[in-house]
Design a protein around this motif. Structure first.
Motif, PDB file in Angstrom:
ATOM      1  N   GLN A 264      49.191  49.131  48.232  1.00 38.95           N
ATOM      2  CA  GLN A 264      48.499  47.584  47.950  1.00 38.95           C
ATOM      3  C   GLN A 264      47.040  47.517  48.121  1.00 38.95           C
ATOM      4  O   GLN A 264      47.082  46.711  46.843  1.00 38.95           O
ATOM      5  N   ARG A 265      47.024  48.312  48.884  1.00 42.81           N
ATOM      6  CA  ARG A 265      44.760  47.824  49.294  1.00 42.81           C
ATOM      7  C   ARG A 265      44.304  49.057  49.403  1.00 42.81           C
ATOM      8  O   ARG A 265      44.771  50.192  49.978  1.00 42.81           O
ATOM      9  N   PHE A 266      43.402  48.560  49.376  1.00 46.50           N
ATOM     10  CA  PHE A 266      42.334  49.671  48.206  1.00 46.50           C
ATOM     11  C   PHE A 266      41.472  49.290  48.939  1.00 46.50           C
ATOM     12  O   PHE A 266      40.337  48.344  48.946  1.00 46.50           O
ATOM     13  N   ALA A 267      40.172  50.377  49.525  1.00 47.71           N
ATOM     14  CA  ALA A 267      38.505  50.023  49.624  1.00 47.71           C
ATOM     15  C   ALA A 267      37.186  51.204  49.633  1.00 47.71           C
ATOM     16  O   ALA A 267      37.704  52.324  50.039  1.00 47.71           O
ATOM     17  N   ASP A 268      35.618  50.944  49.172  1.00 42.16           N
ATOM     18  CA  ASP A 268      35.223  51.630  49.130  1.00 42.16           C
ATOM     19  C   ASP A 268      33.900  51.100  50.232  1.00 42.16           C
ATOM     20  O   ASP A 268      33.697  50.289  50.820  1.00 42.16           O
ATOM     21  N   GLU A 269      32.507  51.847  50.120  1.00 43.01           N
ATOM     22  CA  GLU A 269      31.532  50.668  50.356  1.00 43.01           C
ATOM     23  C   GLU A 269      31.366  49.612  50.325  1.00 43.01           C
ATOM     24  O   GLU A 269      30.475  48.422  50.252  1.00 43.01           O
ATOM     25  N   ARG A 270      32.097  49.599  49.144  1.00 44.71           N
ATOM     26  CA  ARG A 270      31.179  48.745  48.247  1.00 44.71           C
ATOM     27  C   ARG A 270      31.971  47.495  47.537  1.00 44.71           C
ATOM     28  O   ARG A 270      31.883  46.108  47.892  1.00 44.71           O
ATOM     29  N   PHE A 271      33.570  48.002  47.093  1.00 44.06           N
ATOM     30  CA  PHE A 271      34.329  46.978  46.660  1.00 44.06           C
ATOM     31  C   PHE A 271      36.096  47.711  47.300  1.00 44.06           C
ATOM     32  O   PHE A 271      36.496  48.058  48.108  1.00 44.06           O
ATOM     33  N   SER A 272      36.903  46.539  47.721  1.00 44.95           N
ATOM     34  CA  SER A 272      38.362  46.275  47.950  1.00 44.95           C
ATOM     35  C   SER A 272      38.770  45.512  46.780  1.00 44.95           C
ATOM     36  O   SER A 272      38.043  44.927  45.759  1.00 44.95           O
ATOM     37  N   GLY A 273      39.964  45.838  46.965  1.00 41.52           N
ATOM     38  CA  GLY A 273      41.073  46.138  45.788  1.00 41.52           C
ATOM     39  C   GLY A 273      42.744  45.956  46.174  1.00 41.52           C
ATOM     40  O   GLY A 273      42.631  46.381  47.957  1.00 41.52           O
ATOM     41  N   SER A 274      43.211  45.500  45.312  1.00 37.36           N
ATOM     42  CA  SER A 274      44.241  45.039  45.500  1.00 37.36           C
ATOM     43  C   SER A 274      45.998  45.391  44.389  1.00 37.36           C
ATOM     44  O   SER A 274      45.075  45.045  43.414  1.00 37.36           O
ATOM     45  N   ILE A 275      46.709  45.793  44.439  1.00 33.63           N
ATOM     46  CA  ILE A 275      47.376  46.181  43.932  1.00 33.63           C
ATOM     47  C   ILE A 275      48.656  45.001  44.031  1.00 33.63           C
ATOM     48  O   ILE A 275      49.109  45.129  45.504  1.00 33.63           O
ATOM     49  N   LYS A 276      49.135  44.566  43.481  1.00 29.81           N
ATOM     50  CA  LYS A 276      50.951  43.746  43.408  1.00 29.81           C
ATOM     51  C   LYS A 276      51.365  44.570  41.523  1.00 29.81           C
ATOM     52  O   LYS A 276      51.729  44.002  41.089  1.00 29.81           O
ATOM     53  N   PRO A 277      52.831  45.178  42.640  1.00 32.30           N
ATOM     54  CA  PRO A 277      53.619  45.568  41.405  1.00 32.30           C
ATOM     55  C   PRO A 277      54.335  44.703  40.774  1.00 32.30           C
ATOM     56  O   PRO A 277      54.346  43.586  41.231  1.00 32.30           O
ATOM     57  N   GLY A 278      54.854  44.838  39.478  1.00 29.47           N
ATOM     58  CA  GLY A 278      55.506  43.398  39.150  1.00 29.47           C
ATOM     59  C   GLY A 278      56.458  44.318  37.813  1.00 29.47           C
ATOM     60  O   GLY A 278      56.754  45.679  37.628  1.00 29.47           O
ATOM     61  N   GLU A 279      57.656  44.069  37.802  1.00 30.92           N
ATOM     62  CA  GLU A 279      58.832  44.465  36.664  1.00 30.92           C
ATOM     63  C   GLU A 279      58.305  44.391  35.148  1.00 30.92           C
ATOM     64  O   GLU A 279      58.158  45.977  35.199  1.00 30.92           O
ATOM     65  N   ARG A 280      57.072  43.529  35.339  1.00 27.27           N
ATOM     66  CA  ARG A 280      56.463  43.816  33.708  1.00 27.27           C
ATOM     67  C   ARG A 280      55.322  44.529  33.381  1.00 27.27           C
ATOM     68  O   ARG A 280      54.555  46.173  33.123  1.00 27.27           O
ATOM     69  N   ALA A 281      54.589  44.735  34.387  1.00 27.19           N
ATOM     70  CA  ALA A 281      52.827  45.127  34.537  1.00 27.19           C
ATOM     71  C   ALA A 281      52.608  44.929  35.953  1.00 27.19           C
ATOM     72  O   ALA A 281      52.548  44.147  36.909  1.00 27.19           O
ATOM     73  N   ASP A 282      51.761  46.031  36.628  1.00 29.19           N
ATOM     74  CA  ASP A 282      51.837  45.933  38.239  1.00 29.19           C
ATOM     75  C   ASP A 282      49.711  45.494  37.580  1.00 29.19           C
ATOM     76  O   ASP A 282      48.871  45.768  36.626  1.00 29.19           O
TER      77      ASP A 282
END
Length: 243
Positions: free
Chosen positions: A200-218
């Motif tokens: 669901q969430r990820f990050a490094d020293e510069r960026f953070s990220g978010s993943i939202k799963p979906g039925e047709r696309a993430d």
């Protein structure tokens, strides 16, 4: 053929002669055909991993060397416990397996998690974050229609829109400008062999990220560390419609 049939066949085969002919009098369709052909060529090139011709010979030579060494060692031993009599063939098999494993470990990158891949992708195309010219929503939706979807709006000015290879899956790569800096969006169809639903969430020293799963696309967002990703993730997903 109608618009839906054109896009369906283009997505299935960018080199379909009937599809190419259909685009002859439409510059927007010609642009889509060119992008899909370029992406198809890039994808095939990325997945074309050659195996050295002498790999089998190297494995056999390694196996023979280990067998000879084991035989020599066995000859020097007067008496062996029953379980040690199986040591040589097991060592040979293990060595052969190790040789194959080492080869592929150095020739093919280990699979990345979706978040790791997203970060790597953003760094690889870092120049996309500096673009400022607006890409119209209509052009974005022309590409997204290839996956059967459309966006009603975006939470900022779109400055980058292209197809991309996300872990071997044909996907859409967008960048929009926010009050916190550029935000990268990947729309990855869910028929991918490696779904993003476990992270669901990820990050490094510069960026953070978010993943939202979906039925047709993430939908995967990557932005500067101080960006309220949940806000933008909700805005993008609420605007996403499937045809």
């Amino acid at each position: 053929m109608d618009e839906l049939e054109f896009r369906r066949r283009l997505f299935a085969d960018p080199n379909d002669k009937d599809v190419i002919a259909q685009a002859d009098t439409d510059s927007a369709k010609q642009r889509l055909v060119k992008e899909m052909q370029d992406f198809d060529a890039t994808l095939h090139s990325a997945l074309d991993i050659s195996v050295p011709d002498d790999l089998a010979q190297k494995i056999l030579a390694k196996q023979q060397a280990d067998t000879d060494a084991s035989s020599k060692q066995s000859a020097e031993v007067k008496q062996l416990a029953w379980y040690r009599r199986f040591k040589a063939p097991l060592a040979t098999a293990a060595s052969a397996l190790l040789a194959v494993s080492l080869y592929f470990a150095t020739s093919v990158h280990a699979p990345l998690q979706a978040g790791e891949h997203a970060l790597q992708h953003v760094y690889y195309e870092a120049e996309s974050l500096a673009l400022t010219d607006e890409v119209q929503l209509q052009e974005v939706n022309e590409k997204l229609a290839m996956f059967g979807g459309k966006l009603e709006a975006m939470p900022g000015k779109v400055t980058y829109a292209t197809f991309c290879n996300f872990k071997g899956q044909r996907s859409l790569h967008l960048v929009f400008q926010s009050d916190h800096g550029p935000v990268t969006v990947f729309i990855v169809p869910t028929d991918s062999n490696d779904a993003a639903s476990t992270q669901q969430r990820f990050a490094d020293e510069r960026f953070s990220g978010s993943i939202k799963p979906g039925e047709r696309a993430d939908t995967i967002l990557v932005a500067n560390l101080d960006t309220p990703l949940e806000q933008y993730q909700t805005a993008v997903n609420d605007s996403l419609r499937w045809l």
